[in-house]
Every structure is written in structure tokens, then in C-alpha cells.
Design a protein around this motif. Structure first.
Motif, PDB file in Angstrom:
ATOM      1  N   LEU A   1       0.829  -1.210   0.000  1.00 37.39           N
ATOM      2  CA  LEU A   1       0.000   0.000   0.000  1.00 37.39           C
ATOM      3  C   LEU A   1       0.861   1.257   0.000  1.00 37.39           C
ATOM      4  N   ILE A   2       1.790   1.338   0.935  1.00 32.99           N
ATOM      5  CA  ILE A   2       2.656   2.512   1.023  1.00 32.99           C
ATOM      6  C   ILE A   2       3.559   2.607  -0.203  1.00 32.99           C
ATOM      7  N   GLY A   3       4.087   1.463  -0.632  1.00 28.27           N
ATOM      8  CA  GLY A   3       5.008   1.467  -1.771  1.00 28.27           C
ATOM      9  C   GLY A   3       4.364   1.923  -3.061  1.00 28.27           C
ATOM     10  N   ILE A   4       3.122   1.516  -3.315  1.00 26.20           N
ATOM     11  CA  ILE A   4       2.430   1.926  -4.548  1.00 26.20           C
ATOM     12  C   ILE A   4       2.198   3.432  -4.555  1.00 26.20           C
ATOM     13  N   ILE A   5       1.744   3.961  -3.422  1.00 26.91           N
ATOM     14  CA  ILE A   5       1.479   5.403  -3.332  1.00 26.91           C
ATOM     15  C   ILE A   5       2.774   6.190  -3.488  1.00 26.91           C
ATOM     16  N   VAL A   6       3.795   5.809  -2.735  1.00 26.90           N
ATOM     17  CA  VAL A   6       5.075   6.532  -2.783  1.00 26.90           C
ATOM     18  C   VAL A   6       5.752   6.334  -4.132  1.00 26.90           C
ATOM     19  N   GLY A   7       5.638   5.131  -4.708  1.00 28.65           N
ATOM     20  CA  GLY A   7       6.259   4.869  -6.007  1.00 28.65           C
ATOM     21  C   GLY A   7       5.659   5.712  -7.115  1.00 28.65           C
ATOM     22  N   THR A   8       4.347   5.888  -7.089  1.00 26.95           N
ATOM     23  CA  THR A   8       3.688   6.744  -8.079  1.00 26.95           C
ATOM     24  C   THR A   8       4.131   8.188  -7.912  1.00 26.95           C
TER      25      THR A   8
END
Length: 341
Positions: free
Chosen positions: A285-292
Motif C-alpha cells: 500500500l505505502i510502496g504503490i502510493i510513494v512509487g507513483t
């Protein structure tokens, strides 16, 4: 509402509207720097990460088919046998309790099992006791670090070969480190255990972030190659147009990816009590948001900055800027002539 969003997306793609991602890069860099520093300070202030038993080693007990999942009973049972032991108690599902402690001797393990059986009113057969040595945890940690290093190295080489420039690879790898550090900081903040499932989640978000970056960079390469043969836009402007053109797609992809992951985190982990799902889904969850975010606000502006000082690009940009006053003056004169007629 939907028509407005479609119009907004079309305007971004054609350049009728533009968000200045590249021109405001100092703002994005500052935000990223603050987030990274905070993510580093959080585990330091909180005394480190909450590593699972697979990493730190120790003894684990699981009590099945209990009528009450009161964790205080397990704490009291462990303390009655080993007063100085550090224990972590969690509820697994609806009718099971898991207890993790420091390394215990065989006699202490038997005594703790008996104390837990008495505390929860179950047979000794309902309690499973396992032991994980610290050397096994050290091996898991070492292999996780090795996997991360190999992944980053292969990603750097693959992107450099695909885009034919190491500067795109460098920008992408910097954004990946940004994603990792912030995700780790969030883990330290919420106190979730860092388990092997977490490591899988971390590698997964690196793959997602890299995929999103490659898509945006592919559009950047297409735009900049075309603009170098024309005089419509400078190199930073061509990069910024590419980010705007892929913005709606990046947001849509992130939303579609976040929704099922959030469902796993909040329904699967909390409603069903699956701790493994919680560990991996939070990282995702955190990785997808931060990655985008990092692809749009960090990787693309950084790549532009890496190349703006190249002689060929600087010469092209100067040519574009020198033509613009003449073009603007000609347009103004044509408008005056047309109005007079």
C-alpha cells in the motif's frame, strides 16, 4: 464530472494545460528530502524496527481453539516462568493466540507450554512450540540484502541498455531508494513486524515503482527525441509534457492497484486476523502510493536535470529560447494587421 475529467486529461496530453513538474523540482526535492530524513529518524527515535522472530530468533508458542483471546493471560503465563523474558503476544484469527519470546531452554519451553495450557484451559496438545535460532535470522537478513542489491543492479543495467543512457537508470534508482526508505519509515512508525512477508512486499513495490517509471520514461524518450529535431520546446519542457501526458494513466494505475491492496490490509488483516497479509499489504500500500509520487515528482525532474547541461541539449534549448521572442513579435504583428483589415 466524468466529462470534465476526460477534458482535463485531454488538455494535459495536448499541452493545452500543463502542471510544471520539472520547473518546480526544487519544491519536490525539498519535500522528498524532508520525508527521507523523517523516515530515517523515526526508527532511530523508536529504538529500531520491530523485527519478527524469523530475524531476531527466539521461541514461539501457538495456542489453538481457545475460548478467550485475552493476551494478558499469555503475558502472565510467560512471566510466571521466565520473569525477565521479553514476549510479544498477538491474536491469530478468531480462536488462536501466538506468543513469541526470547530464546528459552528446553525445560523453560515445557514449563511455558504448561503455563499457557493452564491459563487458557486447553490441553497441552493444543499448543505448538517452535524455536528459531539467531543464525537462521541472520541468514534471512543477509539473503534479503543480497536480493535487494542484485535487483537494483540488474534494474540499473536493464534500464541503461533499454534507454541507451545511464542517466535514466540513475534517476530511477534514486527514486527507488526514496520509496524504500519512506516505506521502511512508515513500518517503524506504525510498529508492524518486519517479517519475510515484508521483504517480499518490498521487492514487489520496487517492481511496481520501476514499471511506472519505465512507462513515463518511455514517453519522455519519445518526446525528447522528437523535440531535438524541432524548435517548439526546450528539453525540460519536453520532459514536462511527457509527465503530463502520462499523469492520468499513472493515477489510474495507482488507484486500481491500491484498492485491492487496501482491502487485503483492512479486511483480510484486521477482520480475519491474518498477520502475514498485514505485513505484506502495508508494504504494498505505502510502496504503490510513494512509487507513483516519486516517478512523477522525483525521477522525471531529476532525469531532466541530469541532461540539461549536455552541450547538444544546451545548444538546442538556447536556439529555442532565441527564436521565441521573434515568433512572439511576428504573431503580435500578424494580429495587428488582421485587426486593421
Amino acid at each position: 464530472m466524468a466529462s470534465r475529467l476526460v477534458t482535463f486529461g485531454n488538455d494535459l496530453y495536448t499541452g493545452a494545460r500543463s502542471i510544471d513538474f520539472v520547473g518546480r523540482r526544487k519544491i519536490w526535492y525539498s519535500i522528498a528530502a524532508v520525508m527521507v530524513v523523517l523516515s530515517i529518524l523515526i526508527p532511530v527515535i523508536k529504538g529500531g524496527f520491530n523485527f519478527s522472530i524469523e530475524f531476531r530468533g527466539g521461541s514461539q508458542f501457538q495456542i489453538s481453539d481457545v475460548s478467550s483471546t485475552d493476551t494478558s493471560k499469555a503475558q502472565s503465563a510467560v512471566t510466571s516462568v521466565v520473569p525477565n523474558a521479553v514476549s510479544h503476544v498477538s491474536v491469530v484469527g478468531d480462536n488462536a493466540v501466538r506468543v513469541q519470546t526470547d530464546q528459552l531452554s528446553e525445560s523453560q519451553t515445557r514449563e511455558v507450554s504448561d503455563a499457557l495450557a493452564k491459563a487458557y484451559g486447553v490441553n497441552s496438545s493444543e499448543i505448538s512450540a517452535t524455536f528459531i535460532g539467531p543464525s537462521w535470522g541472520a541468514d534471512v537478513t543477509q539473503q534479503s540484502i543480497q536480493g535487494l542489491v542484485v535487483f537494483l543492479l540488474l534494474a540499473f543495467i536493464a534500464m541503461a541498455l533499454y534507454f541507451r543512457t545511464w542517466k535514466m537508470s540513475a534517476a530511477a534508482i534514486v527514486s527507488l531508494f526514496h520509496d524504500l526508505i519512506i516505506t521502511a519509515g512508515v513500518y517503524a512508525l506504525v510498529g508492524f513486524e518486519v517479517s519475510p512477508a515484508t521483504m517480499i512486499g518490498f521487492l514487489t513495490i520496487l517492481g511496481y515503482s520501476l514499471y511506472d517509471t519505465v512507462v513515463v520514461f518511455d514517453k519522455i524518450r519519445e518526446n525528447t527525441k522528437e523535440e531535438m529535431e524541432l524548435t517548439r520546446r526546450t528539453f525540460p519542457e519536453a520532459v514536462n509534457l511527457a509527465v503530463n501526458q502520462t499523469l492520468v494513466r499513472s493515477i489510474n494505475t495507482a488507484v486500481v492497484a491500491v484498492l485491492p491492496v487496501a482491502s487485503i490490509l483492512f479486511i483480510g488483516a484486521y477482520a480475519l486476523g491474518a498477520a502475514t497479509l498485514r505485513d505484506i499489504s502495508l508494504a504494498l500500500l505505502i510502496g504503490i502510493i510513494v512509487g507513483t509520487y516519486s516517478t512523477i515528482f522525483l525521477a522525471a525532474p531529476m532525469y531532466s536535470q541530469f541532461r540539461e547541461k549536455e552541450p547538444a541539449i544546451r545548444k538546442h534549448d538556447q536556439k529555442v529560447l532565441s527564436i521565441r521572442p521573434k515568433a512572439a513579435a511576428k504573431t503580435s504583428a500578424d494580429a495587428v494587421t488582421a485587426s486593421a483589415e
